[in-house]
Design a protein around this motif. Sequence first.
Motif, PDB file in Angstrom:
ATOM      1  N   VAL A  99       0.834  -1.202   0.000  1.00 44.83           N
ATOM      2  CA  VAL A  99       0.000   0.000   0.000  1.00 44.83           C
ATOM      3  C   VAL A  99       0.870   1.253   0.000  1.00 44.83           C
ATOM      4  O   VAL A  99       0.617   2.192  -0.757  1.00 44.83           O
ATOM      5  N   VAL A 100       1.902   1.268   0.817  1.00 49.45           N
ATOM      6  CA  VAL A 100       2.792   2.433   0.880  1.00 49.45           C
ATOM      7  C   VAL A 100       3.438   2.669  -0.487  1.00 49.45           C
ATOM      8  O   VAL A 100       3.451   3.792  -1.000  1.00 49.45           O
ATOM      9  N   ALA A 101       3.968   1.609  -1.089  1.00 47.92           N
ATOM     10  CA  ALA A 101       4.626   1.747  -2.395  1.00 47.92           C
ATOM     11  C   ALA A 101       3.636   2.182  -3.473  1.00 47.92           C
ATOM     12  O   ALA A 101       3.945   3.058  -4.303  1.00 47.92           O
ATOM     13  N   THR A 102       2.447   1.602  -3.468  1.00 43.80           N
ATOM     14  CA  THR A 102       1.419   1.971  -4.448  1.00 43.80           C
ATOM     15  C   THR A 102       1.021   3.428  -4.274  1.00 43.80           C
ATOM     16  O   THR A 102       0.912   4.183  -5.246  1.00 43.80           O
ATOM     17  N   LEU A 106       1.494   6.463  -7.021  1.00 41.65           N
ATOM     18  CA  LEU A 106       0.324   7.163  -7.564  1.00 41.65           C
ATOM     19  C   LEU A 106       0.291   8.649  -7.190  1.00 41.65           C
ATOM     20  O   LEU A 106      -0.644   9.353  -7.563  1.00 41.65           O
ATOM     21  N   GLY A 107       1.289   9.107  -6.450  1.00 38.50           N
ATOM     22  CA  GLY A 107       1.357  10.524  -6.113  1.00 38.50           C
ATOM     23  C   GLY A 107       0.704  10.915  -4.803  1.00 38.50           C
ATOM     24  O   GLY A 107       0.533  12.101  -4.522  1.00 38.50           O
ATOM     25  N   PHE A 108       0.337   9.938  -3.988  1.00 40.49           N
ATOM     26  CA  PHE A 108      -0.173  10.259  -2.657  1.00 40.49           C
ATOM     27  C   PHE A 108       0.989  10.725  -1.786  1.00 40.49           C
ATOM     28  O   PHE A 108       2.126  10.278  -1.976  1.00 40.49           O
ATOM     29  N   THR A 109       0.707  11.590  -0.839  1.00 40.13           N
ATOM     30  CA  THR A 109       1.724  11.968   0.138  1.00 40.13           C
ATOM     31  C   THR A 109       1.476  11.270   1.471  1.00 40.13           C
ATOM     32  O   THR A 109       2.385  11.081   2.263  1.00 40.13           O
ATOM     33  N   GLN A 110       0.222  10.899   1.711  1.00 38.63           N
ATOM     34  CA  GLN A 110      -0.133  10.243   2.971  1.00 38.63           C
ATOM     35  C   GLN A 110      -1.477   9.553   2.824  1.00 38.63           C
ATOM     36  O   GLN A 110      -2.210   9.795   1.870  1.00 38.63           O
ATOM     37  N   PHE A 111      -1.774   8.686   3.789  1.00 37.11           N
ATOM     38  CA  PHE A 111      -3.108   8.085   3.848  1.00 37.11           C
ATOM     39  C   PHE A 111      -3.503   7.890   5.303  1.00 37.11           C
ATOM     40  O   PHE A 111      -2.651   7.806   6.185  1.00 37.11           O
ATOM     41  N   THR A 112      -4.811   7.870   5.523  1.00 38.54           N
ATOM     42  CA  THR A 112      -5.345   7.652   6.859  1.00 38.54           C
ATOM     43  C   THR A 112      -5.794   6.203   6.993  1.00 38.54           C
ATOM     44  O   THR A 112      -6.052   5.509   6.003  1.00 38.54           O
TER      45      THR A 112
END
Length: 153
Positions: A99-102, A106-112
Amino acid sequence: MGISIRPARPEEANFLTDLALRSKAYWGYDAQFLESCREELTLREGELSGRRAAVAEQNGGIVGFTTLEGDPPQGVLGMMFVDPGVIGKGVGRLLFDHVVATARDLGFTQFTIDADPNAEPFYGAMGAVPVGVVPSGSIPGRTLTQFLRSVQD
């Protein structure tokens, strides 16, 4: 360990729903609680690709899955469940790393992550930090700790 991660297939939606419920049951929740969670934990064929569902496969069988939802820069780890028979054997770590690598790709900086209390130590070990509480999507009056994980490290 021989585990590979691949995109979920639409025809696996029912299996993944069952896996999510079995994984949740591992923590000792009763039948009434699990039934209250059923709708929130149900995956449908047509939504797997949009939710970026990925499965962990071992010896031809699915042993866990995850979803990464939302649009960059802020995502959501929507679901992450591991088969009870392999909890504690590294499948969750592989899925989380995926998930972190994906997310990064994809240009995410963070996720909750809205974490079940039993999963809080795991998410903390994966570098996520608690940032508050959110209402449960299944149980009125219940709250979950929300974690935030940067993908820039």
